[in-house]
Design an enzyme around this catalytic site. Sequence first.
Site, mmCIF file in Angstrom:
data_model
loop_
_atom_site.group_PDB
_atom_site.id
_atom_site.type_symbol
_atom_site.label_atom_id
_atom_site.label_comp_id
_atom_site.label_asym_id
_atom_site.label_seq_id
_atom_site.Cartn_x
_atom_site.Cartn_y
_atom_site.Cartn_z
ATOM 1 N N ILE A 1 0.983 -6.602 0.231
ATOM 2 C CA ILE A 1 0.911 -7.327 1.501
ATOM 3 C C ILE A 1 -0.527 -7.408 2.028
ATOM 4 O O ILE A 1 -0.849 -8.300 2.819
ATOM 5 C CB ILE A 1 1.852 -6.654 2.542
ATOM 6 C CG1 ILE A 1 2.264 -7.623 3.632
ATOM 7 C CG2 ILE A 1 1.230 -5.391 3.114
ATOM 8 C CD1 ILE A 1 3.404 -7.120 4.507
ATOM 9 N N ASN B 1 -1.960 6.192 -5.956
ATOM 10 C CA ASN B 1 -2.399 7.108 -4.902
ATOM 11 C C ASN B 1 -1.319 8.159 -4.693
ATOM 12 O O ASN B 1 -0.118 7.840 -4.658
ATOM 13 C CB ASN B 1 -2.662 6.342 -3.605
ATOM 14 C CG ASN B 1 -3.830 5.382 -3.727
ATOM 15 O OD1 ASN B 1 -4.852 5.726 -4.330
ATOM 16 N ND2 ASN B 1 -3.698 4.190 -3.188
ATOM 17 N N HIS C 1 4.372 4.021 -6.655
ATOM 18 C CA HIS C 1 3.966 2.649 -6.972
ATOM 19 C C HIS C 1 2.638 2.660 -7.705
ATOM 20 O O HIS C 1 1.760 3.460 -7.412
ATOM 21 C CB HIS C 1 3.880 1.772 -5.718
ATOM 22 C CG HIS C 1 3.087 2.358 -4.590
ATOM 23 N ND1 HIS C 1 3.587 3.351 -3.764
ATOM 24 C CD2 HIS C 1 1.837 2.119 -4.151
ATOM 25 C CE1 HIS C 1 2.680 3.676 -2.864
ATOM 26 N NE2 HIS C 1 1.596 2.954 -3.084
ATOM 27 N N HIS D 1 -0.592 0.351 -8.338
ATOM 28 C CA HIS D 1 -1.337 -0.848 -7.939
ATOM 29 C C HIS D 1 -1.924 -1.482 -9.201
ATOM 30 O O HIS D 1 -2.542 -0.786 -10.011
ATOM 31 C CB HIS D 1 -2.510 -0.481 -7.016
ATOM 32 C CG HIS D 1 -2.125 0.079 -5.690
ATOM 33 N ND1 HIS D 1 -2.177 -0.670 -4.520
ATOM 34 C CD2 HIS D 1 -1.719 1.314 -5.321
ATOM 35 C CE1 HIS D 1 -1.806 0.102 -3.506
ATOM 36 N NE2 HIS D 1 -1.531 1.304 -3.960
#
Length: 114
Positions: A31, A87, A100, A102
């Site tokens: 986002i 992260n 997740h 990236h």
Amino acid sequence: MEECIFCKIVAGELPTELIYEDDVVAAFADISPMAPVHALIIPKKHLAGVDELSEEDAGVVGHMIMAAQRLARQLGVSASGYRLVINTGADATQTVPHLHVHLLGGRPLEPKLG
Ligand code: DGP
């Protein structure tokens, strides 16, 4: 995890275009993109983060990396290169407690990671 925003995306409760999906993972555009290509690859199963993983989750994590490879090809950054980032925890600025990866690319990325 009813309050998890990424679980809501997987459940179709937050309108989000999935750019890749299979039985194990889903992927969508970040986002707040930090690069021309910035996607997130997540497990459909709720896993909080790397530090909470068990040995039994190893297959899911491997699947996430292979999905990232496939998505990089799909998004046209395989030849130019891309960065995968996970992260983990506060010092790493993990803000969403659902594992997740990236996928960042589409421009030369900064050489420093820290
Ligand atoms: P991290 O700092 O590694 O926890 O990154 C979480 C990322 O998730 C951050 O770059 C912004 C993204 N993000 C947070 N909420 C949403 C959302 O509702 N939709 C999408 N597409 N991305 C989100």
